[in-house]
Motif scaffolding. Structure first.
Motif, PDB file in Angstrom:
ATOM      1  N   SER A 121     -34.777 -18.524  -9.825  1.00  0.00           N
ATOM      2  CA  SER A 121     -34.931 -17.306  -9.832  1.00  0.00           C
ATOM      3  C   SER A 121     -35.577 -16.823 -11.245  1.00  0.00           C
ATOM      4  O   SER A 121     -34.979 -17.059 -12.305  1.00  0.00           O
ATOM      5  N   VAL A 122     -36.766 -15.887 -11.357  1.00  0.00           N
ATOM      6  CA  VAL A 122     -37.349 -15.612 -12.369  1.00  0.00           C
ATOM      7  C   VAL A 122     -37.292 -14.042 -12.540  1.00  0.00           C
ATOM      8  O   VAL A 122     -37.817 -13.448 -11.380  1.00  0.00           O
ATOM      9  N   THR A 123     -36.661 -13.244 -13.425  1.00  0.00           N
ATOM     10  CA  THR A 123     -36.750 -11.907 -13.529  1.00  0.00           C
ATOM     11  C   THR A 123     -37.380 -11.376 -14.798  1.00  0.00           C
ATOM     12  O   THR A 123     -37.176 -11.724 -15.881  1.00  0.00           O
ATOM     13  N   ALA A 124     -38.532 -10.701 -14.615  1.00  0.00           N
ATOM     14  CA  ALA A 124     -39.355 -10.254 -15.591  1.00  0.00           C
ATOM     15  C   ALA A 124     -39.021  -8.740 -15.827  1.00  0.00           C
ATOM     16  O   ALA A 124     -39.463  -8.027 -15.023  1.00  0.00           O
ATOM     17  N   SER A 151     -38.319 -18.041  -6.902  1.00  0.00           N
ATOM     18  CA  SER A 151     -38.631 -16.570  -6.307  1.00  0.00           C
ATOM     19  C   SER A 151     -38.635 -15.710  -7.698  1.00  0.00           C
ATOM     20  O   SER A 151     -38.113 -16.155  -8.747  1.00  0.00           O
ATOM     21  N   VAL A 152     -39.462 -14.760  -7.669  1.00  0.00           N
ATOM     22  CA  VAL A 152     -39.826 -13.791  -8.841  1.00  0.00           C
ATOM     23  C   VAL A 152     -39.824 -12.421  -8.467  1.00  0.00           C
ATOM     24  O   VAL A 152     -39.909 -11.903  -7.372  1.00  0.00           O
ATOM     25  N   ARG A 153     -39.094 -11.677  -9.333  1.00  0.00           N
ATOM     26  CA  ARG A 153     -39.232 -10.268  -9.311  1.00  0.00           C
ATOM     27  C   ARG A 153     -39.216  -9.597 -10.609  1.00  0.00           C
ATOM     28  O   ARG A 153     -39.105 -10.075 -11.530  1.00  0.00           O
ATOM     29  N   TYR A 154     -39.979  -8.372 -10.574  1.00  0.00           N
ATOM     30  CA  TYR A 154     -40.124  -7.586 -11.764  1.00  0.00           C
ATOM     31  C   TYR A 154     -39.420  -6.289 -11.886  1.00  0.00           C
ATOM     32  O   TYR A 154     -39.093  -5.391 -10.860  1.00  0.00           O
ATOM     33  N   VAL A 155     -38.925  -6.281 -13.043  1.00  0.00           N
ATOM     34  CA  VAL A 155     -37.899  -5.002 -13.023  1.00  0.00           C
ATOM     35  C   VAL A 155     -38.181  -3.848 -14.249  1.00  0.00           C
ATOM     36  O   VAL A 155     -38.628  -4.598 -15.421  1.00  0.00           O
ATOM     37  N   ASP A 156     -38.836  -2.735 -14.174  1.00  0.00           N
ATOM     38  CA  ASP A 156     -39.163  -1.931 -14.989  1.00  0.00           C
ATOM     39  C   ASP A 156     -37.851  -1.402 -15.782  1.00  0.00           C
ATOM     40  O   ASP A 156     -37.048  -0.644 -15.105  1.00  0.00           O
ATOM     41  N   PRO A 157     -37.616  -1.547 -17.161  1.00  0.00           N
ATOM     42  CA  PRO A 157     -36.508  -1.236 -17.852  1.00  0.00           C
ATOM     43  C   PRO A 157     -36.109   0.431 -17.817  1.00  0.00           C
ATOM     44  O   PRO A 157     -35.110   0.832 -17.827  1.00  0.00           O
ATOM     45  N   THR A 174     -38.836  -9.241 -21.748  1.00  0.00           N
ATOM     46  CA  THR A 174     -37.932 -10.389 -21.530  1.00  0.00           C
ATOM     47  C   THR A 174     -37.989 -10.996 -20.181  1.00  0.00           C
ATOM     48  O   THR A 174     -38.112 -10.374 -19.325  1.00  0.00           O
ATOM     49  N   ILE A 175     -38.105 -12.513 -20.195  1.00  0.00           N
ATOM     50  CA  ILE A 175     -38.129 -12.965 -18.953  1.00  0.00           C
ATOM     51  C   ILE A 175     -36.877 -13.876 -18.723  1.00  0.00           C
ATOM     52  O   ILE A 175     -36.431 -14.617 -19.848  1.00  0.00           O
ATOM     53  N   VAL A 176     -35.924 -13.668 -17.741  1.00  0.00           N
ATOM     54  CA  VAL A 176     -34.828 -14.446 -17.589  1.00  0.00           C
ATOM     55  C   VAL A 176     -34.939 -15.399 -16.254  1.00  0.00           C
ATOM     56  O   VAL A 176     -35.382 -14.918 -15.284  1.00  0.00           O
ATOM     57  N   VAL A 177     -34.878 -16.493 -16.614  1.00  0.00           N
ATOM     58  CA  VAL A 177     -34.832 -17.717 -15.801  1.00  0.00           C
ATOM     59  C   VAL A 177     -33.362 -18.136 -15.272  1.00  0.00           C
ATOM     60  O   VAL A 177     -32.535 -18.461 -16.269  1.00  0.00           O
TER      61      VAL A 177
END
Length: 520
Positions: A121-124, A151-157, A174-177
């Motif tokens: 999973s990739v969280t950007a 899988s990829v998801r995008y989060v606006d801090p 920051t990209i968390v894998v």
């Protein structure tokens, strides 16, 4: 009642259309859409009911039948288009027709994605207005296209601070894998950083690179031109653990590979034996030897059929590029096209003051050797030291080695498999000793690491020795300028055929058609 009969249907139809447009442009205005749409639908039904006789007469006419047939054709075409799009989404295929595959992932990344052992999973953490977000989305879309396990998801801090706090995010971009219990983070949204982060979280084994010290080798802690801090930093980016090694207790059992970076003093006999024993156990060695030095490893290298000659490579091609003939260059076509280190490597590399390497005509049993990197035919191995120091260097057919000469070589030897233990279902895998040998250590130093393809070649070699052929340096794609040079004759031909004759011909055809229709 008369007003409803005359205008109710038209008003209702307009209100329904208005509600539909509003739902497309401002879907959040639910109350307005339902109110206007509902009232419009009611008016439309009332209007059609009050004018039912007129409506039935129109529907039974010839124009209505023609319109119905046309509507049937339109619906059929729409059904085909919808079906084609449905199939395209379920079974899509992409094609990149650019010359340098600018919109495609590298072969290394595709190989990594196809071999993913588990879900990743990739969280950007990007803001909606982040300028680089769209570029990252396009890149990660290519990643997901190559592997459904990613899988990829995008989060606006800013809009989701709770999620940012849970991950401890302190910086935009920051990209968390994540995969299993492994996690890797990067603030660079390029292909190299993302691919290497994926490799880290899917590889559970720690890989340790030992670099020998104590014999005048290049130092990991030296940040000057002759040091190895750039190499150390790049290896750590690719998640290797890099440690210095003093060969007084032998090579540690946890060593993934050992680098000997240009020792200026010979190893002690006991130390050379420890290196040889390490290779005998199936170890992996990256040996770099400079001209004029003798590290005392001749016997160790000879076991794998390799030897560093006592010469200095002279390359006339380097002078054509404004360089020094004593800095030999390996051209883009000077690499072996089958070996994992260089099969996709096509960049020039430079080796300041290098010696040539000789591969034995008859290799020891079980050994395979490869001419990894060779100079051009306009080079040679100079053996006359006095001539070299004077600067007036000429090729001597009797004593010098005619080019192309080998600057880098690779050798492997299959190790005897260990005896199968009782109760084991399958025999243990056969390991192999691996050796990379270069007649120069300057090209991995801080001064030359970033010169052309030097760093990439070094990292590819380390990846092969670490049995991580998929973990290699991925160069960014560059666009090639398109320049068309026309001769005067071609310019005149294009002018008359495109600028002059084409419009005249189109005008003449149009006038002809107009004149013919006027006579009819």
């Amino acid at each position: 009642m008369k007003i409803l009969r005359e205008y109710g249907g038209w008003a209702g139809a307009l209100m329904v259309i208005l509600a539909i447009l509003t739902s497309l442009l401002a879907p959040e205005r639910t109350t307005y859409i339902l109110s206007v749409g509902g009232f419009g639908a009611l008016l439309l039904v009332v209007g059609l009911t009050l004018n039912r006789a007129r409506v039935l007469a129109v529907l039974k006419g010839r124009r209505a039948r023609a319109a119905g047939a046309s509507a049937g054709y339109v619906l059929t075409v729409l059904a085909v288009v919808v079906l084609v799009n449905f199939l395209a989404v379920r079974h899509n295929k992409r094609f990149d027709l650019t010359e340098n595959a600018a919109f495609s992932l590298s072969e290394q990344t595709i190989k990594v994605l196809k071999a993913l052992p588990r879900e990743v999973s990739v969280t950007a953490f990007y803001r909606e207005v982040e300028p680089t977000r769209q570029k990252l989305q396009d890149l990660l879309q290519e990643y997901h296209y190559r592997s459904p396990k990613l899988s990829v998801r995008y989060v606006d801090p800013d809009t989701n601070p709770g999620e940012a706090k849970r991950y401890g995010i302190t910086e935009y971009g920051t990209i968390v894998v994540e995969s299993g219990k492994q996690e890797s983070r990067t603030n660079t949204g390029d292909e190299e950083s993302l691919t290497n982060a994926i490799i880290k979280v899917t590889k559970d084994r720690e890989r340790i690179v030992y670099v020998t010290t104590g014999h005048g080798e290049r130092s990991l802690a030296d940040g000057e031109r002759g040091g190895l801090t750039l190499l150390k930093g790049e290896l750590e980016k690719q998640h290797y653990t890099v440690k210095p090694l003093v060969l007084n207790q032998g090579v540690p059992a946890d060593a993934t590979l050992v680098i000997i970076p240009g020792p200026q003093k010979p190893l002690l006999e006991a130390e050379a034996k420890m290196v040889g024993d390490y290779l005998e156990r199936g170890g992996h060695l990256f040996c770099l030897q400079d001209p004029g030095s003798d590290p005392g490893l001749q016997a160790v290298l000879a076991r794998l059929g390799l030897r560093v000659r006592k010469d200095v490579v002279i390359d006339k091609v380097s002078q054509l590029f404004g360089g020094d003939a004593r800095i030999p260059m390996v051209p883009a076509d000077g690499y072996d096209e089958t070996h994992p280190v260089t099969k996709t490597f096509r960049y020039q590399t430079f080796f300041p003051l290098a010696s040539s390497i000789e591969i034995a005509a008859t290799l020891p049993e079980g050994v395979t050797a490869t001419k990894l990197a060779q100079t051009s035919q306009y080079s040679w191995g100079e053996t006359n030291d006095a001539e070299f120091k004077s600067g007036h260097i000429t090729f001597d057919e009797k004593s010098d080695t005619k080019g192309p000469v080998i600057i880098g070589a690779a050798a492997t030897r299959k190790m005897e498999p260990k005896a199968k233990s009782e109760g084991a279902a399958t025999p243990p895998p056969v390991s192999e000793a691996r050796l990379l040998l270069f007649g120069d250590s300057d090209f991995i130093s801080n001064a030359y690491f970033n010169a052309s393809g030097n760093g990439d070649l070094t990292l590819n070699g380390v990846a092969w020795l670490a049995e991580q052929e998929d973990l290699v340096s991925i160069r960014p794609k560059t666009s090639t300028p398109r320049i068309v040079i026309l001769t005067p004759a071609q310019v005149r031909a294009y002018f008359w055929s495109i600028v002059a004759l084409a419009p005249i011909a189109i005008t003449a055809v149009g006038v002809g058609i107009w004149a013919r229709r006027k006579k009819l």
